[in-house]
Design a protein around this motif. Sequence first.
Motif, short mmCIF file in Angstrom:
data_model
loop_
_atom_site.label_atom_id
_atom_site.label_comp_id
_atom_site.label_asym_id
_atom_site.label_seq_id
_atom_site.Cartn_x
_atom_site.Cartn_y
_atom_site.Cartn_z
N PRO A 1 0.80 -1.23 0.00
CA PRO A 1 0.00 0.00 0.00
C PRO A 1 0.83 1.28 0.00
CG PRO A 1 -0.03 -1.00 2.17
CD PRO A 1 0.66 -1.97 1.25
N ASP A 2 2.08 1.20 0.43
CA ASP A 2 2.91 2.40 0.53
C ASP A 2 3.78 2.65 -0.70
OD1 ASP A 2 1.90 2.89 3.09
OD2 ASP A 2 3.39 1.54 3.98
N LEU A 3 3.55 1.91 -1.77
CA LEU A 3 4.31 2.12 -3.00
C LEU A 3 3.54 3.01 -3.96
CD1 LEU A 3 5.85 -1.39 -3.78
CD2 LEU A 3 6.89 0.56 -2.61
N PRO A 4 4.25 3.86 -4.70
CA PRO A 4 3.58 4.67 -5.72
C PRO A 4 2.98 3.79 -6.80
CG PRO A 4 5.80 5.48 -5.28
CD PRO A 4 5.67 4.16 -4.59
N LEU A 5 1.76 4.14 -7.22
CA LEU A 5 1.05 3.40 -8.26
C LEU A 5 1.11 4.22 -9.54
CD1 LEU A 5 -0.72 0.90 -8.87
CD2 LEU A 5 -2.70 2.28 -8.19
N GLY B 1 0.85 14.05 -10.90
CA GLY B 1 -0.30 14.74 -10.28
C GLY B 1 -1.64 14.13 -10.58
N TYR B 2 -1.66 12.91 -11.14
CA TYR B 2 -2.94 12.36 -11.58
C TYR B 2 -3.94 12.26 -10.43
CZ TYR B 2 -2.15 7.51 -9.87
OH TYR B 2 -1.95 6.39 -9.11
N HIS B 3 -5.21 12.36 -10.80
CA HIS B 3 -6.31 12.24 -9.84
C HIS B 3 -7.22 11.09 -10.25
CE1 HIS B 3 -6.25 16.30 -7.83
NE2 HIS B 3 -5.52 16.58 -8.90
N GLY C 1 -2.19 2.23 -1.68
CA GLY C 1 -3.20 2.13 -0.63
C GLY C 1 -4.27 3.19 -0.76
N LYS C 2 -3.90 4.40 -1.15
CA LYS C 2 -4.89 5.46 -1.34
C LYS C 2 -5.81 5.12 -2.52
CE LYS C 2 -5.54 10.39 -2.10
NZ LYS C 2 -4.89 11.69 -2.26
N PHE C 3 -5.22 4.64 -3.60
CA PHE C 3 -6.02 4.24 -4.76
C PHE C 3 -7.01 3.15 -4.35
CE2 PHE C 3 -6.82 1.32 -8.23
CZ PHE C 3 -7.28 2.17 -9.22
N ALA C 4 -6.53 2.14 -3.64
CA ALA C 4 -7.39 1.03 -3.22
C ALA C 4 -8.51 1.53 -2.31
CB ALA C 4 -6.57 -0.04 -2.50
N ALA C 5 -8.22 2.46 -1.42
CA ALA C 5 -9.24 2.98 -0.52
C ALA C 5 -10.34 3.72 -1.29
CB ALA C 5 -8.60 3.91 0.51
N ILE C 6 -9.95 4.48 -2.30
CA ILE C 6 -10.93 5.21 -3.12
C ILE C 6 -11.84 4.23 -3.84
CG2 ILE C 6 -11.20 6.67 -5.17
CD1 ILE C 6 -8.53 8.05 -4.30
N VAL C 7 -11.25 3.24 -4.50
CA VAL C 7 -12.03 2.27 -5.28
C VAL C 7 -12.86 1.39 -4.36
CG1 VAL C 7 -11.86 0.31 -6.85
CG2 VAL C 7 -10.43 2.33 -7.21
N ARG C 8 -12.28 0.97 -3.24
CA ARG C 8 -13.00 0.08 -2.33
C ARG C 8 -14.22 0.78 -1.73
NH1 ARG C 8 -8.90 -2.83 -0.07
NH2 ARG C 8 -9.44 -4.69 -1.20
N LYS C 9 -14.09 2.07 -1.43
CA LYS C 9 -15.21 2.82 -0.86
C LYS C 9 -16.41 2.77 -1.79
CE LYS C 9 -16.41 7.21 1.23
NZ LYS C 9 -15.92 8.51 1.69
#
Length: 167
Positions: free
Chosen positions: A23-27, A39-41, A83-91
Amino acid sequence: MNMMHKTGDITLGEMLDSIAATPDLPLIFFYNQTSIRPGYHVTEVKAGQFSALDCGANPEAWSEIFVQLWDIEEGDRTHMMAGKFAAIVRKVSEHVRVDGSAKLTFEVSDGVQPMQLFCAGAPILVDGTLHVSLSPRAASCKPRDRWLAEQSMKAASCCGPASSCCA
């Protein structure tokens, strides 16, 4: 950790499982022979249940989740952590009750060019980052695809000596 590259469509569950361990690696997403800018969103995540008829009048049903990526450069931002990407999608997937077998489609635009649709390969570990290859999502004929798969299965089962299926 060595992640194997998977070709073709990765499902939502496969994507989330693949990035859960890191989760702590850049995607970093790669499309059209280039990497997405730091800067992608993730600007939108949509989930849907689809019912359709294919070109052979066969009923089809599937769930799909669309992740929209805005490919921009923004200040000193770095690539999003897995991890941030996964949290957004999982939500989103939990809110609308999409299961892990959902087809995963990426919509990508830089805000100027029209949005393009992509399917994703499995994340692979490269120099302390997770790379995800996005391939253009092509149209297909499902009856033809099923026929080709059946022919391939028949050919694979006919490799024994004096097999009756190849007569």
